[in-house]
Design an enzyme around this catalytic site. Structure first.
Site, mmCIF file in Angstrom:
data_model
loop_
_atom_site.group_PDB
_atom_site.id
_atom_site.type_symbol
_atom_site.label_atom_id
_atom_site.label_comp_id
_atom_site.label_asym_id
_atom_site.label_seq_id
_atom_site.Cartn_x
_atom_site.Cartn_y
_atom_site.Cartn_z
ATOM 1 N N GLU A 173 0.839 -1.201 0.000
ATOM 2 C CA GLU A 173 0.000 0.000 0.000
ATOM 3 C C GLU A 173 0.875 1.253 0.000
ATOM 4 O OE1 GLU A 173 -1.320 1.747 3.571
ATOM 5 O OE2 GLU A 173 -1.136 -0.131 4.682
ATOM 6 N N LYS A 177 -6.236 10.257 0.261
ATOM 7 C CA LYS A 177 -6.256 8.898 0.797
ATOM 8 C C LYS A 177 -7.441 8.188 0.162
ATOM 9 C CE LYS A 177 -6.259 6.476 5.259
ATOM 10 N NZ LYS A 177 -6.285 6.669 6.723
ATOM 11 N N VAL A 209 -5.625 -0.158 2.582
ATOM 12 C CA VAL A 209 -5.658 -1.623 2.517
ATOM 13 C C VAL A 209 -6.745 -2.081 1.553
ATOM 14 C CG1 VAL A 209 -6.211 -3.720 3.829
ATOM 15 C CG2 VAL A 209 -4.643 -2.022 4.792
ATOM 16 N N ASP A 230 -18.983 2.814 13.135
ATOM 17 C CA ASP A 230 -17.683 3.125 12.545
ATOM 18 C C ASP A 230 -16.877 1.842 12.381
ATOM 19 O OD1 ASP A 230 -15.446 4.340 11.594
ATOM 20 O OD2 ASP A 230 -15.120 5.647 13.314
ATOM 21 N N SER A 259 -14.053 -0.084 9.523
ATOM 22 C CA SER A 259 -13.218 0.100 8.344
ATOM 23 C C SER A 259 -13.750 -0.675 7.149
ATOM 24 C CB SER A 259 -11.787 -0.354 8.647
ATOM 25 O OG SER A 259 -11.003 -0.347 7.470
ATOM 26 N N ALA A 260 -13.640 -0.052 5.973
ATOM 27 C CA ALA A 260 -13.986 -0.730 4.721
ATOM 28 C C ALA A 260 -13.032 -1.874 4.409
ATOM 29 C CB ALA A 260 -13.981 0.278 3.570
ATOM 30 N N ASP A 261 -11.900 -1.931 5.110
ATOM 31 C CA ASP A 261 -10.957 -3.031 4.889
ATOM 32 C C ASP A 261 -11.638 -4.385 5.079
ATOM 33 O OD1 ASP A 261 -9.103 -1.000 4.686
ATOM 34 O OD2 ASP A 261 -8.000 -1.526 6.507
ATOM 35 N N LYS A 277 -4.574 -2.108 14.738
ATOM 36 C CA LYS A 277 -4.083 -1.185 15.764
ATOM 37 C C LYS A 277 -4.910 -1.331 17.028
ATOM 38 C CE LYS A 277 -2.093 2.212 12.628
ATOM 39 N NZ LYS A 277 -2.351 1.519 11.349
#
EC number: 4.2.1.70
Length: 312
Positions: free
Chosen positions: A33, A94, A114, A146, A148-150, A167
């Protein structure tokens, strides 16, 4: 996707000559990435790290393919000048998967996350991807939604993702539950404990472990035959290379409290907290971040080499 650098359409990636040649010859390639370089590391350290990460992939036996979008066109594998551009431009966007069509239509440039790196790598025919840590479910996601789209991207994309977990500012148990719900395969690399990025153990277990790069490659080969979706290989730092766990827990608590007091919400929470961590740890988190990315890149190179050696 045709590996041609000539007159690409917005939906077609430009492959660097080295990456195109490796893919055409069936040799191992590892995607990387670019958000880490553009937004995750300070300048000029990010430019040094870019070369180090690519060198680590080569040390593992594979060709590195750093991914970014330049002037609306996805690039899989960057020249030195293109890496310079990604590392130097403070206004680089981003780009997650949802942002790729906007960048393509408007001719914008950006670093890939990612989710978008995984998509572009898989479309190019790359089966292995190395990163630092995945996005995940944020704390209090029951109220904020909330996430992540990951996570959803990995449920739809067939490749190996080598990471150091997520994280630890995130809700790690909820993230693992979500990965399970999405049928994303998760294995620990020589561990049954899910790593917490800066620390070797997030406090959560993983059900399965692989003992070698060859085993990880075989797991992905089997997954690929069964159904679309990623195999996450969680690669912890050795205990003597992690951030001091006591310092980690103390700084995380302080950073989350500071974010709440500052009114940071949504996508602003993570950069706020990571900035606080860097300052409060005296820069120790930066050193750990680079260290774990290099380890992941080298392991990804070995997995890619083992995958390329498997019978078709």
């Amino acid at each position: 996707m045709t590996p041609s650098p000539h007159s690409p359409s917005p939906s077609t990636a430009v492959l660097s000559p080295e990456v195109a040649d490796a893919l055409a010859g069936g040799r191992p390639v590892v995607a990387l990435e670019s958000t880490l370089l553009a937004h995750g590391l300070p300048r000029p350290e990010n430019r040094t790290a870019a070369d180090q990460v690519e060198d680590a992939v080569r040390a593992g036996g594979a060709v590195p393919a750093t991914v970014a979008v330049l002037d609306g066109v996805p690039h899989v594998g960057l020249t030195a000048a293109e890496v310079d551009r990604v590392c130097a431009d403070p206004d680089l966007a981003k780009l997650g998967v949802r942002d790729l069509p906007i960048a393509a239509a408007l001719g914008r440039s950006g670093a890939t996350t990612v989710s978008s790196t995984a998509l572009l790598a898989a479309r190019a025919g790359i089966g292995v991807f190395a990163t630092g840590g995945l996005g995940g479910v944020h704390r209090h996601a029951g109220d904020t939604f909330d996430e992540s789209a990951d996570l959803t991207a990995l449920s739809r994309t067939s490749l190996v993702v080598v990471c150091a977990g997520v994280k630890s500012i995130l809700d790690v148990p909820a993230t693992l539950e979500r990965l399970e719900s999405l049928s994303v395969t998760v294995v620990g690399y020589r561990t049954h404990r899910f790593p917490g990025f800066y620390v070797a153990d997030s406090g959560s277990p993983v059900d399965w472990s692989v003992a070698s790069a060859a085993e990880a490659a075989r797991v992905f080969a089997a997954r690929r035959e069964l159904a679309p979706g990623a195999v996450v290989v969680a690669n912890p730092l050795p205990a003597d290379q992690q951030l001091d766990p006591g310092l980690h827990d103390r700084v995380i608590a302080d950073a989350l409290a500071a974010a709440d007091a500052a009114g940071a919400r949504g996508k602003d929470v993570t950069p706020f907290v990571l900035g606080h961590l860097h300052e409060a740890s005296g820069g120790a988190t930066l050193a750990v971040n680079v260290r774990l990315v290099l380890r992941n890149a080298e392991l990804a190179g070995r997995i890619a080499a083992e995958l390329a050696a498997l019978p078709c």
